[in-house]
Design a protein around this motif. Sequence first.
Motif, mmCIF file in Angstrom:
data_model
loop_
_atom_site.group_PDB
_atom_site.id
_atom_site.type_symbol
_atom_site.label_atom_id
_atom_site.label_comp_id
_atom_site.label_asym_id
_atom_site.label_seq_id
_atom_site.Cartn_x
_atom_site.Cartn_y
_atom_site.Cartn_z
ATOM 1 N N THR A 69 0.856 -1.188 0.000
ATOM 2 C CA THR A 69 0.000 0.000 0.000
ATOM 3 C C THR A 69 0.887 1.230 0.000
ATOM 4 N N GLN A 70 0.616 2.119 -0.933
ATOM 5 C CA GLN A 70 1.449 3.319 -1.082
ATOM 6 C C GLN A 70 0.594 4.576 -1.125
ATOM 7 N N ARG A 71 1.135 5.667 -0.549
ATOM 8 C CA ARG A 71 0.532 7.001 -0.711
ATOM 9 C C ARG A 71 1.216 7.669 -1.889
ATOM 10 N N GLN A 72 0.414 8.037 -2.881
ATOM 11 C CA GLN A 72 0.941 8.537 -4.144
ATOM 12 C C GLN A 72 0.154 9.759 -4.599
ATOM 13 N N TRP A 80 -5.578 18.562 -13.611
ATOM 14 C CA TRP A 80 -5.782 18.385 -12.173
ATOM 15 C C TRP A 80 -4.817 17.349 -11.593
ATOM 16 N N THR A 81 -4.454 17.623 -10.349
ATOM 17 C CA THR A 81 -3.583 16.727 -9.602
ATOM 18 C C THR A 81 -4.283 16.368 -8.290
ATOM 19 N N ALA A 82 -4.394 15.090 -8.005
ATOM 20 C CA ALA A 82 -4.946 14.635 -6.721
ATOM 21 C C ALA A 82 -3.781 14.141 -5.871
ATOM 22 N N LEU A 83 -3.591 14.778 -4.716
ATOM 23 C CA LEU A 83 -2.484 14.405 -3.831
ATOM 24 C C LEU A 83 -2.921 13.329 -2.842
ATOM 25 N N ASP A 84 -1.962 12.563 -2.374
ATOM 26 C CA ASP A 84 -2.169 11.615 -1.270
ATOM 27 C C ASP A 84 -3.260 10.581 -1.511
ATOM 28 N N CYS A 85 -3.200 9.930 -2.652
ATOM 29 C CA CYS A 85 -4.115 8.812 -2.921
ATOM 30 C C CYS A 85 -3.456 7.552 -2.371
ATOM 31 N N GLU A 86 -4.214 6.726 -1.702
ATOM 32 C CA GLU A 86 -3.656 5.498 -1.150
ATOM 33 C C GLU A 86 -4.074 4.314 -2.000
ATOM 34 N N PHE A 87 -3.107 3.702 -2.652
ATOM 35 C CA PHE A 87 -3.405 2.577 -3.528
ATOM 36 C C PHE A 87 -2.784 1.293 -2.982
ATOM 37 N N THR A 88 -3.515 0.207 -3.106
ATOM 38 C CA THR A 88 -3.017 -1.110 -2.720
ATOM 39 C C THR A 88 -2.970 -1.993 -3.955
ATOM 40 N N LEU A 131 2.031 0.440 -9.836
ATOM 41 C CA LEU A 131 1.261 -0.635 -9.202
ATOM 42 C C LEU A 131 0.127 -1.092 -10.093
ATOM 43 N N PHE A 132 -0.158 -2.391 -10.041
ATOM 44 C CA PHE A 132 -1.441 -2.927 -10.486
ATOM 45 C C PHE A 132 -2.317 -2.877 -9.243
ATOM 46 N N ALA A 133 -3.190 -1.875 -9.202
ATOM 47 C CA ALA A 133 -3.883 -1.561 -7.954
ATOM 48 C C ALA A 133 -5.315 -2.075 -7.969
ATOM 49 N N TYR A 134 -5.693 -2.716 -6.868
ATOM 50 C CA TYR A 134 -7.088 -3.159 -6.716
ATOM 51 C C TYR A 134 -7.764 -2.506 -5.521
ATOM 52 N N GLY A 135 -7.015 -1.718 -4.769
ATOM 53 C CA GLY A 135 -7.603 -1.045 -3.611
ATOM 54 C C GLY A 135 -7.261 0.427 -3.602
ATOM 55 N N ARG A 136 -8.181 1.218 -3.063
ATOM 56 C CA ARG A 136 -7.896 2.634 -2.856
ATOM 57 C C ARG A 136 -8.504 3.056 -1.532
ATOM 58 N N ASP A 137 -7.699 3.707 -0.706
ATOM 59 C CA ASP A 137 -8.141 4.171 0.606
ATOM 60 C C ASP A 137 -8.766 3.038 1.416
ATOM 61 N N GLY A 138 -8.177 1.859 1.311
ATOM 62 C CA GLY A 138 -8.586 0.737 2.142
ATOM 63 C C GLY A 138 -9.788 -0.040 1.646
ATOM 64 N N GLU A 139 -10.334 0.360 0.492
ATOM 65 C CA GLU A 139 -11.490 -0.378 -0.043
ATOM 66 C C GLU A 139 -11.172 -0.863 -1.438
ATOM 67 N N ASP A 140 -11.973 -1.818 -1.912
ATOM 68 C CA ASP A 140 -11.808 -2.247 -3.296
ATOM 69 C C ASP A 140 -12.004 -1.036 -4.206
ATOM 70 N N LEU A 141 -11.187 -0.972 -5.226
ATOM 71 C CA LEU A 141 -11.235 0.129 -6.176
ATOM 72 C C LEU A 141 -12.630 0.219 -6.808
ATOM 73 N N ALA A 142 -13.208 1.414 -6.827
ATOM 74 C CA ALA A 142 -14.543 1.592 -7.408
ATOM 75 C C ALA A 142 -14.507 1.300 -8.905
ATOM 76 N N ALA A 143 -15.617 0.792 -9.421
ATOM 77 C CA ALA A 143 -15.695 0.400 -10.831
ATOM 78 C C ALA A 143 -15.317 1.563 -11.753
ATOM 79 N N GLU A 144 -15.841 2.767 -11.465
ATOM 80 C CA GLU A 144 -15.562 3.885 -12.391
ATOM 81 C C GLU A 144 -14.105 4.327 -12.336
ATOM 82 N N HIS A 145 -13.401 3.982 -11.274
ATOM 83 C CA HIS A 145 -11.971 4.305 -11.174
ATOM 84 C C HIS A 145 -11.092 3.134 -11.631
ATOM 85 N N GLY A 146 -11.713 2.113 -12.223
ATOM 86 C CA GLY A 146 -10.895 1.073 -12.834
ATOM 87 C C GLY A 146 -10.986 -0.298 -12.199
ATOM 88 N N GLY A 147 -11.853 -0.450 -11.200
ATOM 89 C CA GLY A 147 -11.998 -1.760 -10.585
ATOM 90 C C GLY A 147 -12.478 -2.790 -11.579
#
Length: 197
Positions: A69-72, A80-88, A131-147
């Motif tokens: 899990t990384q803060r990126q 636009w830039t989104a800071l501090d996204c947590e991806f797993t 990363l090949f990420a399946y989680g964001r902020d501790g939850e499964d990645l939302a469908a619209e964000h690529g889950g």
Amino acid sequence: MVEDVTDLYREFGDERVPPGQHESSKFPVLSKGATPSWTRETWSFDVWGAVENELTLSYDAFRDLPATTQRQDFHCVTGWTALDCEFTGVPFPAIAERASVHDDAVHVLFHALDGYTTDLPLEDCNRPEVLFAYGRDGEDLAAEHGGPLRVVTPHKYAYKGAKWVDGVEFLTEPEHGYWEERGYSVTADPWNQERYG
Ligand SMILES: Nc1nc2c(c(=O)[nH]1)N[C@H]1C(S)=C(S)[C@@H](COP(=O)(O)O)O[C@H]1N2
Ligand SMILES: [Mo]
């Protein structure tokens, strides 16, 4: 444990928010079309091309791989830039190692369920923050964000991060993806404002 990699900008420039970008408090959705559907039973993650071991991993097999899990930070080429996204997820180098990439591979093409593709030089992929990420902020990645699975590339504009990724092709010659064929940059360094090819 969350590993903070938000300081990777120091490799590329002095400012955490790259030139011409503004910080967004939201994490907008940006897709070229509709969110594709998938099923857990039929989904697979495939690796092919210039590799010794082609891979086909089921959803469960992928989720069983060692993850981090990384803060990126996340930089969209539209500004636009989104800071501090947590991806797993699973780091790119772990997948490359598992597939045993041939010495003559120089480039990578990512494939996604919606038909999207994007490409990068192999050396830009082979870093632990990709990363090949399946989680964001501790939850499964939302469908619209690529889950169920997406790529994140904090050192590149975010169009390099294929949402709904289900395939990785290793290439001995560059081939270009959806936006790259339409004039966007192959290397896409935000601190160098590489927006167009
Ligand atoms: N499969 C797929 N991946 C994609 C896209 C897309 O249209 N399809 N859009 C890209 C672009 S331009 C951006 S900025 C990010 C947006 O990710 P988000 O919707 O989670 O913010 O996804 C990238 N990955
Ligand atoms: Mo984007």
